[in-house]
Structures are given as C-alpha cells and as structure tokens.
Design an enzyme around this catalytic site. Sequence first.
Site, mmCIF file in Angstrom:
data_model
loop_
_atom_site.group_PDB
_atom_site.id
_atom_site.type_symbol
_atom_site.label_atom_id
_atom_site.label_comp_id
_atom_site.label_asym_id
_atom_site.label_seq_id
_atom_site.Cartn_x
_atom_site.Cartn_y
_atom_site.Cartn_z
ATOM 1 N N TRP A 15 0.832 -1.195 -0.008
ATOM 2 C CA TRP A 15 0.032 -0.101 -0.035
ATOM 3 C C TRP A 15 0.942 1.343 0.007
ATOM 4 O O TRP A 15 0.459 2.268 -0.612
ATOM 5 C CB TRP A 15 -0.818 -0.170 1.287
ATOM 6 C CG TRP A 15 -1.956 1.048 0.948
ATOM 7 C CD1 TRP A 15 -2.728 1.697 2.089
ATOM 8 C CD2 TRP A 15 -2.974 1.437 0.162
ATOM 9 N NE1 TRP A 15 -3.641 2.527 1.686
ATOM 10 C CE2 TRP A 15 -3.777 2.434 0.508
ATOM 11 C CE3 TRP A 15 -3.098 0.936 -1.183
ATOM 12 C CZ2 TRP A 15 -4.742 3.005 -0.174
ATOM 13 C CZ3 TRP A 15 -3.987 1.547 -2.172
ATOM 14 C CH2 TRP A 15 -4.572 2.571 -1.636
ATOM 15 N N SER A 138 -10.034 -0.160 -2.061
ATOM 16 C CA SER A 138 -8.680 0.076 -2.690
ATOM 17 C C SER A 138 -7.374 -0.863 -2.635
ATOM 18 O O SER A 138 -6.749 -0.946 -1.454
ATOM 19 C CB SER A 138 -7.990 1.462 -2.298
ATOM 20 O OG SER A 138 -8.012 1.438 -0.952
ATOM 21 N N ALA A 140 -3.946 -2.403 -3.302
ATOM 22 C CA ALA A 140 -2.729 -1.860 -3.591
ATOM 23 C C ALA A 140 -2.566 -2.392 -5.234
ATOM 24 O O ALA A 140 -1.922 -1.391 -5.763
ATOM 25 C CB ALA A 140 -1.849 -2.442 -2.539
ATOM 26 N N LYS A 191 -14.051 -3.561 8.850
ATOM 27 C CA LYS A 191 -14.287 -4.444 7.661
ATOM 28 C C LYS A 191 -13.290 -5.560 7.426
ATOM 29 O O LYS A 191 -13.492 -6.640 6.900
ATOM 30 C CB LYS A 191 -14.260 -3.581 6.546
ATOM 31 C CG LYS A 191 -13.041 -2.931 5.945
ATOM 32 C CD LYS A 191 -12.126 -3.796 4.952
ATOM 33 C CE LYS A 191 -10.767 -3.079 4.939
ATOM 34 N NZ LYS A 191 -9.566 -3.967 4.209
ATOM 35 N N ASP A 244 -15.966 -0.266 1.326
ATOM 36 C CA ASP A 244 -14.603 -1.114 1.665
ATOM 37 C C ASP A 244 -15.143 -2.546 2.342
ATOM 38 O O ASP A 244 -14.533 -3.577 1.908
ATOM 39 C CB ASP A 244 -13.720 -0.507 2.890
ATOM 40 C CG ASP A 244 -12.290 -0.698 2.458
ATOM 41 O OD1 ASP A 244 -11.859 -1.709 1.685
ATOM 42 O OD2 ASP A 244 -11.423 -0.224 3.195
#
Length: 335
Positions: A15, A138, A140, A191, A244
């Site tokens: 990340w 998102s 990586a 999450k 997410d």
Amino acid sequence: MGAVKSIGVIGGGAWGTALALTAARAGTTVRLWARDPATVSEVRTKQQNTKYLPGITFDEDLNATSSLKEVADADAILLVTPAQSTRAILSALKETGNVRGPVVLCAKGIEQTTGKLLSQVMKEELPGIEPGVLSGPSFADDVAKGLPTAVTVAAHTAKTALSLCEALQSPCFRPYASIDVLGTQIGGALKNVLAIACGAVAGRKLGASAQAALTARGFAELNRLGSAMGAQGETLTGLSGLGDLVLTCSSTQSRNFSFGMRLGEGFMASELIAAGGKLAEGAYSAQVAVKLAQKHEIEVPICDTVARMVSEDMTIDEALNTLMARPLKSETDFF
Ligand SMILES: NC(=O)C1=CN([C@@H]2O[C@H](COP(=O)(O)OP(=O)(O)OC[C@H]3O[C@@H](n4cnc5c(N)ncnc54)[C@H](OP(=O)(O)O)[C@@H]3O)[C@@H](O)[C@H]2O)C=CC1
Ligand SMILES: O=C(CO)COP(=O)(O)O
C-alpha cells in the site's frame, strides 16, 4: 494549511508503494521510506517492489530512502505501515524533529494493547501535528496498476482534507474529502474483521447466500459500533465504510478474506500466523473490536465469533451454529 507540494510516504509494502505512485501520478513530489534496504534499492533502480507488488514495473521514477528524517521533510506524510507499528513509527518520526505537515494514517486497524484508534495514538505520540486518514475500497495492486479507485481522505478541517485530495488526485485516483477523522477510521478497521468471517464462509463452502447475509449483518455491526463511537452516518455508508466492506468481503484479492478462507478450510489461526503469510489486520483487530463494543454496550456477534476463531476458542462450525442459534430479533430497532 496551504497547498501540499511534497509528500513523504512511510512504508515500503504494497500500500505504501501504491500510494507513493499515486502521489507521483498526481504530480506531487514524493519520497518513499522503507525499512528494508533491498526494497529501497529495488524501487530506485528497477522501478519495482517485487516482495509486495510482484509482476508490476512502475512507469514512474520513485525516490526511495532509508532515512526517516529525510522522508519527514515534506508538506504532508502518509503513514502506511501495519496498524500495530503505528505508535513506534510516530515516536521515531517525532525524534526526527522534521515533521511539519499533517500525518495521514493509512493503516486499517485498532491498537491491540490500548484499544485506541490510530488518531488517538497519534495525539499521544505527535501532539500538535494534524492527523489525517485515508481509507476506502482500494487494493494496492489495482492502484499500482492505475485502475480506477476512489477513497475518502479525512482531516479535521475541510481545507486540509481538500489540499491532501488535490495532492493525490489523478485520472485513475479520486479522493473524496471528509472532516470525519474518527468515522473514516472505523470502517477500515472493522471491515477487516468482518472479511475474515466472509472468507471463512467461502472456505467452508457455505454458499453465496450465507456470504451476502454475513456482509449485511456485518454492516449492521459496523454501523452500530461506529455510530456509538461518534462516526457520521454518511461516513459509515460511504467509501470507507460500506464501500470497503463490500470489496473486502467479496474478493479473494483481500488478504483478510483469504485468511478467513484458510480458517474455513480447517487451518488453525496460529498455524497461519506462524507461517508468516500476508498481513491480515483483522486477526489483530478482532479481539480489541469486541472489547470496544463491550465498552459501548453494542452487540457484535460476527466480530465476536471471528475473535474466538482467531484465538482458537471456536471452530468455524461452532461459529456458524452460534450465529444461527441466536435468539430471533428484529432487523431494525423499531420493535
Ligand atoms: N494492501 C492493500 O491493498 C491495502 C492496505 N491497507 C492498509 O495499509 C497498511 C499496510 O498494508 P500493506 O502495505 O498492504 O502491508 P504489507 O504487508 O504489504 O507491507 C507492510 C510494510 O510495512 C513494513 N513494516 C512492518 N512493520 C514495520 C515496522 N514496525 N516498522 C517499519 N516498517 C514496518 C514492512 O517492512 P518489511 O518488508 O521490512 O517487513 C512492509 O514494508 C495495513 O494497515 C493495511 O490494512 C489499506 C488499503 C489497501
Ligand atoms: O483494505 C484493503 C482494500 O480496501 C485491502 O484489504 P486486505 O488487507 O484484506 O488485502
């Protein structure tokens, strides 16, 4: 604060590298810090980070360094190491004496030893420096490849949040500004725990219906706990919350989901952790999330079963039986 023209990224993993590329694509001057000299050298000379982003060669030249003092000398810093290392790195950053701009917390977790959110840890370790948070759906790999991604960037003032967004925005990366620093952290931390549960369901082959039910009931837990802790509703239903959760609970690309899958296939959590596989932040946050929920008198049965599976106090089948045998209740709080 004024415009953010330079960014220091701390963390040479998947990340951190992807976010350094993001800043470079936005035209912002960027320097990436990694503790592993081999990563620093490979990023500099080969435009690759084969340990964490295998198979990807960057179009952008990234300036990498092993000096924390050097990377701290920027208009803003993105802190992108695992959640449990946050306190130590913040303390080392303070020692550099070079921090001037906001420090944006990009890890998704809760400090295990204290139950504190990372912005609370930062208040203790770097008082006087503005915290920011970057979170949202998102992967990586997707971001490093330049696939379209949207995230939330929060700071205590709209001005700072917008300056950070401008320093990261590009045709493939769309940050949304927020002033809900606390709420933006909660979705990312929870999450990961809930994704372990969904992965376990997939690993145990319990079907897509069960996975969808768990995601929705998982969101109910995230929403209840987040609201009790003071998060804004729009944040919890936004990119850093529901967004997410949906991503991580539905994709084998997620390390937390994959960790859960292995549990569902019958591996013990201790085996998986001892094997030193990929980072699964939810394994470190589950227990502390349950404690936080107890403190706020909120029921989090899914997080609780994940915590118990991770501590090997419960098997996947026992977890399933426990969840299915809970007393009947209303889906809403209306009666
Ligand atoms: N990967 C993703 O898709 C996303 C990750 N995140 C979050 O970002 C955070 C980092 O994840 P990610 O980059 O993927 O993790 P990785 O496992 O890919 O990389 C972790 C990096 O942190 C370094 N590191 C670990 N511990 C320390 C420490 N104590 N001091 C300094 N450096 C340390 C590692 O260095 P070394 O190689 O030397 O061990 C490595 O460079 C996590 O909280 C994760 O949830 C958020 C969004 C997306
Ligand atoms: O946070 C992420 C995507 O938004 C990455 O999820 P994992 O850490 O489970 O791979």
